[in-house]
Scaffold this motif. Structure first.
Motif, PDB file in Angstrom:
ATOM      1  N   ARG A  25      30.502  63.779  17.614  1.00  0.00           N
ATOM      2  CA  ARG A  25      29.435  62.602  18.517  1.00  0.00           C
ATOM      3  C   ARG A  25      28.569  63.644  19.540  1.00  0.00           C
ATOM      4  O   ARG A  25      28.701  64.377  20.144  1.00  0.00           O
ATOM      5  CB  ARG A  25      30.401  61.904  19.498  1.00  0.00           C
ATOM      6  CG  ARG A  25      29.646  60.543  20.057  1.00  0.00           C
ATOM      7  CD  ARG A  25      30.647  59.710  20.858  1.00  0.00           C
ATOM      8  NE  ARG A  25      31.387  59.041  19.749  1.00  0.00           N
ATOM      9  CZ  ARG A  25      32.568  59.128  19.481  1.00  0.00           C
ATOM     10  NH1 ARG A  25      33.490  59.889  20.458  1.00  0.00           N
ATOM     11  NH2 ARG A  25      33.352  58.528  18.487  1.00  0.00           N
ATOM     12  N   ASP A  30      26.322  62.836  22.910  1.00  0.00           N
ATOM     13  CA  ASP A  30      26.286  61.952  23.914  1.00  0.00           C
ATOM     14  C   ASP A  30      25.752  62.455  25.133  1.00  0.00           C
ATOM     15  O   ASP A  30      25.336  63.741  24.973  1.00  0.00           O
ATOM     16  CB  ASP A  30      27.643  61.362  24.055  1.00  0.00           C
ATOM     17  CG  ASP A  30      28.652  62.549  24.397  1.00  0.00           C
ATOM     18  OD1 ASP A  30      28.305  63.779  24.758  1.00  0.00           O
ATOM     19  OD2 ASP A  30      29.843  62.212  24.263  1.00  0.00           O
ATOM     20  N   ALA A  36      20.171  59.665  24.010  1.00  0.00           N
ATOM     21  CA  ALA A  36      21.713  59.989  23.901  1.00  0.00           C
ATOM     22  C   ALA A  36      22.350  58.383  24.659  1.00  0.00           C
ATOM     23  O   ALA A  36      23.284  58.179  24.304  1.00  0.00           O
ATOM     24  CB  ALA A  36      22.228  60.841  24.440  1.00  0.00           C
ATOM     25  N   ALA A  77      29.007  53.983  20.987  1.00  0.00           N
ATOM     26  CA  ALA A  77      30.246  54.825  21.158  1.00  0.00           C
ATOM     27  C   ALA A  77      31.097  54.782  19.974  1.00  0.00           C
ATOM     28  O   ALA A  77      32.153  54.105  19.978  1.00  0.00           O
ATOM     29  CB  ALA A  77      31.004  54.472  22.350  1.00  0.00           C
TER      30      ALA A  77
END
Length: 310
Positions: free
Chosen positions: A200, A202, A185, A190
């Motif tokens: 997303r 992350d 991750a 981004a």
């Protein structure tokens, strides 16, 4: 108001989907976004009607390429129907819809979509404590992708594997999978995630997954940390589920008052959004405490749960 989140998640420019399939995909994306602020029971009929339209168009398509594109869109819509059923607490329907999503992804001939749907079903099975089935599904997802899988798939599937290991009580394997997920991750750009991911993935998502694993394993040290509360950054239903995991961590650490105060907060969201999944998770926390003389905060939760049918 509805257009803004849809336009934020337009298909990747490399995606050649056009015409009917593109329009239907945008509608599916809009419904996925609405899930964060709308009770699943209010969305389910609309999504299932949307899915029936996609299925009808797929059957009547005369061009093979268009049929495959529509099958891919149908897979996404079926997966959403499964997610909504899961949130309602209708696990039988959820499993059936996820199975339909996997089958449609196969008809579309898209290994990435197939892996996504297999991983989603694995996540569902892990949440329900079916560790072996969840692990088998993640292995199938990885085989579907082969060695050329995108980094986001690797990071996400590792987090799903961590949940599966936690469901099976395997702390060491869960920790290894979380470490792999976090490492992957941290390398992700981004930017808007590649289709079929809408949201997303992350390191914050990995940290939240660690909290959930810790709650399943009864490890307060995984759940309770300085930044744990700050992880609850998703929509209201996601925040409620994380708060329940934090409550489970406090309970495992012997902090009953704090645990059931948090469970009460999560229950408010579950009732507001009529989420059977959230309410059942609160009930699971309550069942984990056995006491002939529970404190007042526990009795208050019992009174609030009495007569709740979701």
């Amino acid at each position: 108001m509805a257009a803004t989140p849809v336009l934020d998640t337009l298909p990747d420019p490399a995606d050649t989907t056009t015409g009917q399939a593109a329009a239907l995909r945008l509608s599916t994306t809009a419904y996925r976004r609405l899930d964060g602020t709308t009770p699943s029971r209010d969305l389910s009929d609309t999504v299932e009607s949307h899915l029936r339209l996609i299925q009808s168009l797929t059957r009547n398509a005369t061009d093979d390429a268009e049929r495959r594109r529509l099958a891919a869109v149908g897979s996404e819509a079926a997966s959403l129907a499964g997610w909504l059923a899961w949130d309602r607490g209708d696990d039988g329907s959820a499993r059936s819809w996820y199975g339909s999503a996997i089958k449609a992804a196969g008809s579309a001939g898209d290994p990435l979509l197939a892996a996504y749907q297999l991983g989603t079903l694995a996540q569902f099975e892990a949440d329900n404590g079916n560790a072996t089935e969840a692990l088998n599904l993640t292995r199938r997802a990885r085989r579907s992708l082969g060695a050329q899988r995108p980094a986001v798939a690797d990071a996400w599937l590792s987090s799903v594997e961590a949940l599966a290991h936690a469901a099976g009580g395997d702390r060491r394997s869960a920790d290894r999978a979380l470490t792999a997920s976090r490492a992957a991750a941290e390398t992700l750009p981004a930017e808007v995630p590649p289709w079929p991911w809408v949201f997303r993935f992350d390191p914050v998502k990995v940290a939240a997954c660690r909290v959930t694993c810790g709650a399943r394993l009864g490890l307060p040290e995984w759940v309770l940390g300085d930044g744990t509360e700050a992880l609850a950054t998703g929509h209201a239903k996601q925040r409620a589920l994380l708060v329940i995991d934090i409550a489970a961590g406090h309970l495992a650490g012997g902090r009953i008052e704090v645990a059931f105060a948090l469970a009460g907060r999560a229950l408010e969201a579950g009732l507001q959004y009529r989420s059977g999944r959230i309410v059942e998770r609160v009930r699971a926390v309550r069942r984990s405490l056995t006491s002939s003389a529970p404190p007042r905060v526990v009795r208050d939760l019992d009174e609030r749960l009495h007569g709740v049918y979701l």
